[in-house]
Design an enzyme around this catalytic site. Structure first.
Site, PDB file in Angstrom:
ATOM      1  N   TYR A  23       0.862  -1.177   0.000  1.00 51.19           N
ATOM      2  CA  TYR A  23       0.000   0.000   0.000  1.00 51.19           C
ATOM      3  C   TYR A  23       0.906   1.237   0.000  1.00 51.19           C
ATOM      4  O   TYR A  23       1.863   1.323   0.772  1.00 51.19           O
ATOM      5  CB  TYR A  23      -0.900   0.041   1.248  1.00 51.19           C
ATOM      6  N   GLU A  27      -3.520   7.411  -4.055  1.00 52.19           N
ATOM      7  CA  GLU A  27      -3.301   6.107  -3.456  1.00 52.19           C
ATOM      8  C   GLU A  27      -3.015   5.036  -4.499  1.00 52.19           C
ATOM      9  O   GLU A  27      -3.649   5.022  -5.556  1.00 52.19           O
ATOM     10  CB  GLU A  27      -4.601   5.759  -2.710  1.00 52.19           C
TER      11      GLU A  27
END
Ligand code: GDP
Ligand code: MN
Length: 383
Positions: free
Chosen positions: A101, A189
């Site tokens: 992530y 993101e």
């Protein structure tokens, strides 16, 4: 403004962040063609402004062009989190060895960019934050200097990442910050940021929200169909109906709002809208948002604020009115008179706050009927 995955990936690619080769299709036939053009071995990804598509069945792996057609048909008929899927991204599938992530948000407390990294990618960050917060590594970024490579490197070392994986991720992080910064990002993101079996770092997914206030200064952003005032009001949690008169109304409680409309009609005037702040309008922001929404309607020539505070308090409502006035006067966007009449809890305090205002646009009345007459006198009748 939220961008679709394929739009976000366009910005990533331009910034030098590796993304899989792909084509966007809005028909199943288009998806079949894309499957063939890419030579098979693709992933079909539903394009909606929401995460969790994998879990919702919105990410599929066809094994033939017919299957690509069938799966794309299915995806294009899906709704994910109530949003209809209108496009499908056909991408070369990745041979994933590990998922990370990587994201940057504007930290709401510190007001500065915050980079987050986790070696446990793939799951939604909210879930990870709730279940395993220690797996998320955080770096506050000083906007004067930007994101330094060593800052990321330190976190990667702490997370126990082998040396050979570090440079690719550091590069992706610095470029991601550049996109976030250049485009006035609010959130950006990559989840998952993937290491392929050949050891390449690739952004398998992309999420990118741009600060709404900054949209006008980025002509390179995709154009969206304009939303109606009613849609924007609904997003703000306001109960608003656009009408065809010229006197804006902000009231609370459907009954009181309708009686304000009746008052106007009694004097041969007509309301420009119905806006009920609701009994839950206990925060100044409710009336502030309400005023901005009402003034988005160009037919409004004057605004009547008629509040009876049972649950909410007049002083809180009054502070919201003042905040809105200050903001609109700073933007020089206010040219419309406002007549306010407040009743109920903390009425004196509320009226006192309003009467302290130096705004030439604000008028106060203690009686409802006087307020109605005043607002019509100031706003005139609609043409
Ligand atoms: P999200 O569920 O909306 O976040 O959509 P993602 O794009 O993140 O896809 C969900 C999951 O599908 C990812 O976490 C991956 O595990 C998997 N996935 C996505 N693209 C590929 C791909 O090209 N190859 C493989 N093997 N898996 C993929
Ligand atoms: Mn994802």
């Amino acid at each position: 403004m939220k961008l679709f995955e394929f739009e976000a990936k366009g910005f990533f690619k331009k910034a030098g962040i590796p993304v899989p080769e792909g084509v966007v299709a809005d028909t199943a036939e288009g998806a079949r063609k894309a499957y063939e053009d890419l030579g098979g071995n693709v992933v079909l990804k539903s394009q909606v402004l929401a995460g969790g598509r994998g879990k919702a069945g919105g990410v599929k792996f066809p094994k033939s062009s017919d299957e690509a057609f069938a799966m794309a048909t299915e995806i294009l008929n899906m709704k994910i989190k109530d949003m209809p899927v209108e496009k499908v991204l056909v991408e070369r599938a990745l041979d994933i060895k590990k998922e990370f992530y990587l994201g940057i948000i504007t930290d709401p407390d510190k007001g500065c960019p915050l980079l987050m990294f986790s070696a446990e990618g793939g799951v939604e960050i909210e879930v990870l934050a709730a279940e395993k917060p220690e797996a998320i590594r955080k770096v506050f970024i000083d906007p004067r200097y930007g994101l330094m490579g060593y800052q990321v490197q330190f976190e990667l070392q702490q997370a126990g990442l082998p040396q050979e994986l570090q440079n690719g991720i550091i590069n992706a992080a610095r470029r991601l910050y550049q996109v976030y910064w250049d485009m006035d990002g609010e959130l950006i993101e990559i989840n998952p940021l993937v290491i392929t079996s050949e050891g390449k770092v690739i952004a398998a997914d992309a999420k990118f929200n741009v600060d709404n206030s900054a949209v006008p200064r980025h002509p390179e952003l995709p154009k969206r169909p304009a939303r109606t005032i009613e849609e924007r009001a609904a997003e703000l949690g306001l109960s608003y109906v656009l009408l065809d008169g010229n006197i804006g109304i902000i009231s609370n409680g459907a009954g009181l709002t309708m009686s304000a409309m009746d008052f106007l009609r009694e004097y041969s005037s007509s309301p420009a809208n119905f806006l009920d702040l609701g009994g839950g309008a206990t925060q100044a922001s409710a009336i502030k948002n309400g005023m901005k929404i009402v003034f988005e309607n160009p037919n409004v020539t004057a605004l009547l604020i008629y509040v009876f505070a049972g649950g909410p308090r007049c002083d809180v409502i009054a502070s919201g009115v003042i905040e809105a006035l200050d903001e609109m006067e700073k933007e020089k966007s206010l040219r419309t008179p406002i007549v306010a009449t407040l009743h109920g809890r903390y009425k004196e305090e509320g009226m006192k706050i309003l009467s302290a205002s130096k705004s030439p646009y604000l008028y106060l009345e203690t009686e409802v009927e006087d307020a109605v007459r005043k607002v019509i006198e100031l706003g005139g009748h609609s043409k």
